[in-house]
Structures are given as structure tokens and as C-alpha cells.
Design a protein around this motif. Structure first.
Motif, short mmCIF file in Angstrom:
data_model
loop_
_atom_site.label_atom_id
_atom_site.label_comp_id
_atom_site.label_asym_id
_atom_site.label_seq_id
_atom_site.Cartn_x
_atom_site.Cartn_y
_atom_site.Cartn_z
N ARG A 16 0.83 -1.21 0.00
CA ARG A 16 0.00 0.00 0.00
C ARG A 16 0.87 1.26 0.00
N LEU A 20 0.71 4.17 -2.90
CA LEU A 20 0.24 5.50 -2.57
C LEU A 20 1.35 6.55 -2.65
N ASN A 84 3.03 12.80 -1.05
CA ASN A 84 2.02 11.75 -1.13
C ASN A 84 1.90 11.00 0.19
N TYR A 85 3.04 10.74 0.82
CA TYR A 85 3.04 10.08 2.14
C TYR A 85 2.30 10.94 3.16
N ALA A 88 -1.42 10.92 2.55
CA ALA A 88 -1.97 9.63 2.97
C ALA A 88 -2.05 9.52 4.48
N LYS A 127 -3.53 16.06 -5.33
CA LYS A 127 -4.05 15.25 -4.22
C LYS A 127 -4.05 16.04 -2.92
N CYS A 201 -6.51 0.45 -3.48
CA CYS A 201 -5.41 1.13 -4.17
C CYS A 201 -4.36 0.15 -4.65
N SER A 207 -9.85 3.11 -7.97
CA SER A 207 -9.71 3.50 -6.57
C SER A 207 -9.93 4.99 -6.40
N SER A 238 -8.10 8.61 4.44
CA SER A 238 -7.33 9.85 4.24
C SER A 238 -8.11 10.89 3.44
#
Length: 316
Positions: A16, A20, A84-85, A88, A127, A201, A207, A238
Motif C-alpha cells: 500500500r 500511494l 504523497n506520504y 496519505a 491530491k 489502491c 480506486s 485519508s
């Protein structure tokens, strides 16, 4: 929950994390803390295993493991991957702070010498902005990504979400329509199999928290609906939009106290959410008309936040 469960969940979370964050591949060799020989997760990460056993929520267990993985590989990550981390991990403000200098540079550039990173940066910014409810700006960024990578199905789905959230539902539905055709293939499958193949995802083709909400609202069998929403909440935790609209769905189902609890947790975690804050106040007014019996300090803080942001006129 035993050590085998932990090891299995760790392996799933590594996949995952890779998806992500945006790694093409991710191999983590865990070692025994004393002998340094390759070891299973519960042996190599004893403190994490101990903490993990105390956590009931899958979302929070994943978040714990995400933090451990980041500590192991974060030094090898680019800014867009770190963003991105952070998104998330439900820290979009931190992600935006990280990306602000890159954003200023990217405003002046096209794909240029950034290559694939240009698309990844634009997607990461989009995002982050979606989590901050800056939907039109997010759409502008995902359009940049889509222009440079027109055949990327993940970016097209992100573009559909941005279209939908910024009020361009016709354009969004043109993209979602293809995913509805895919969804029809799983109509006779179990909820778990459908969810894994369509919405997860790691393995899914579609997704999207917006698309997931649309599917969930069409499931009429109570047991299937319960299973679906349980899976979807963990998958899209998230996403503030998903969490808010899941709470609204619960209220429409007559589960007012459950809806209230979810909205309260969301607004306390993400106080910039206007619609969720206003609806949480409506819950308070319904459950505690006097404003003095149910979490009065929280009510006071919520009303102050609504007033300071100039949202109070939208209560009517």
C-alpha cells in the motif's frame, strides 16, 4: 491479534505504501535488532508490534506502519513522494508546505527536463489540494498532469474526482462512465472480491473515494452494505470528502450518533473543513439544544472557528 496477523498486515501495508507514495518497486529487508539477520516483521519491529496490538482501528494500524516504513526509506524519497506520504497520513498542510517551492517552479514550467517527475509533482499537488478542499486549483494541477500523461488511467480518475468536486459533474461522469462498465463485471461477485478488484489502491482499477461513495449508495442489501462501508472507510480514511459523506450517509440511515462521532473526529483532525464543521454544529444543536450538556467546550471552540472563518452565515 497475533504475530502472524501483524506480519501479514505489514506485508500488505508495504504494498500500500509503495502504491500511494509512488515507488515503482519497494523491497524492505527487516533485520533482527540484535543479530541483524533477516527476520519476520514481529521480530524485527518489537516496539511496533507491541504498539500495534493496542490499536483496534485498521486505519490507525496502517498509519503506525506507514510511519515506520517512512523512517526506513524516507531518505530515498523525492519531495513529491514525501508529499504523497503526508497526504496519505492525513497531513495535507505539511504536504503543501513541502511542495510550495516546487509549486512556484512548476508554475513556470511544462514537462521540460523534469520528465516523469513533472507528472508526479502535478499529481501530488492535486491530491494535497483536494484534501484541503481547494478543488478548482487541484483541477488545474491534475489537468497539467493529464496533458503530459494522457494515457495514465490513475491520473484520469484523479481528474474525474477533481472535476466532480469542483462542480463539473458532466465532465466527471464522462470519465466515471468507463469505471461503471468495469464495475458491472463484478456485480455477481462477493463484496470483498469486488472491492479488492475495483476500489483498493493496491489492486483496483477504480480506486476513487467519489466513485466508492456512488457505489456504496447503490447497495441495498444490509449485510453487503455493512461490509462495503467497513472496507471503504478503511480504504479512503485519508479522504476528508469520503469521511464527511460517509457520516452524512449514516445520518440519512438514522444512525445519528454514529454520524456525529465520525464528523466530530473528522473536524477535530481537519478543522479547515467548512461543510463538515457546519454539519457537526447542526448535530450538536439537534442532540444538545441548550449547548451546555454535550461537550460544551468543544461546542464553544467549534462555534468560534465557524465565526472566525466567516462561515456562520451559511448555517441558514
Amino acid at each position: 491479534m497475533d504475530k502472524n496477523h501483524f506480519d501479514k498486515e505489514w506485508d500488505a501495508v508495504v504494498i500500500r505504501f509503495r502504491v500511494l507514495v509512488g515507488f515503482k518497486s519497494l523491497n524492505i529487508t527487516l533485520k533482527h535488532p540484535k543479530t541483524l539477520s533477516p527476520s519476520k516483521p514481529h521480530i524485527a519491529l518489537p516496539d511496533t508490534f507491541k504498539e500495534w496490538k493496542k490499536i483496534k482501528s485498521l486505519c490507525d494500524r496502517r498509519s503506525l506502519m506507514f510511519g515506520v516504513i517512512f523512517d526506513l526509506v524516507g531518505q530515498h524519497m523525492k519531495n513529491w513522494q514525501i508529499a504523497n506520504y503526508l497526504t496519505a497520513q492525513r497531513l495535507p498542510l505539511d504536504a503543501l508546505d513541502l511542495l510550495i517551492d516546487d509549486t512556484n517552479q512548476l508554475q513556470q514550467e511544462t514537462q521540460g527536463n523534469l520528465g516523469e517527475d513533472y507528472v508526479s509533482y502535478c499529481s501530488a499537488i492535486a491530491k494535497t489540494l483536494i484534501s484541503l478542499t481547494q478543488y478548482q486549483e487541484a483541477l488545474n494541477w491534475v489537468k497539467k498532469a493529464s496533458h503530459s500523461a494522457p494515457n495514465n488511467s490513475h491520473i484520469e480518475l484523479l481528474k474525474a474526482d477533481a472535476y466532480f468536486l469542483s462542480g463539473h459533474c458532466e465532465q466527471a461522469n464522462e470519465i466515471y462512465q468507463n469505471h461503471w462498465l468495469i464495475a458491472k463485471k463484478y456485480e455477481q461477485e462477493s463484496i470483498s472480491k469486488m472491492f479488492s478488484n475495483l476500489l483498493s489502491c493496491q489492486y483496483g482499477t477504480s480506486s476513487s473515494p467519489i466513485f466508492a461513495l456512488q457505489i456504496g449508495k447503490q447497495i441495498t442489501d444490509p449485510s453487503e452494505a455493512e461490509e462495503f462501508w467497513h472496507l471503504a472507510e478503511a480504504e479512503f480514511y485519508s479522504s476528508p470528502y469520503f469521511r464527511a459523506h460517509h457520516a452524512y450517509h449514516l445520518a440519512n440511515e438514522g444512525k445519528v450518533h454514529h454520524s456525529f462521532a465520525k464528523l466530530l473526529a473528522l473536524v477535530q483532525e481537519m478543522p479547515w473543513l467548512k461543510e463538515a464543521s457546519l454539519n457537526l454544529l447542526r448535530h450538536f444543536e439537534h442532540l444538545d439544544p441548550s449547548g451546555t450538556n454535550l461537550m460544551p467546550e468543544v461546542q464553544t471552540q467549534l462555534r468560534a472557528a465557524i465565526e472566525s472563518n466567516g462561515w456562520q452565515n451559511e448555517m441558514n
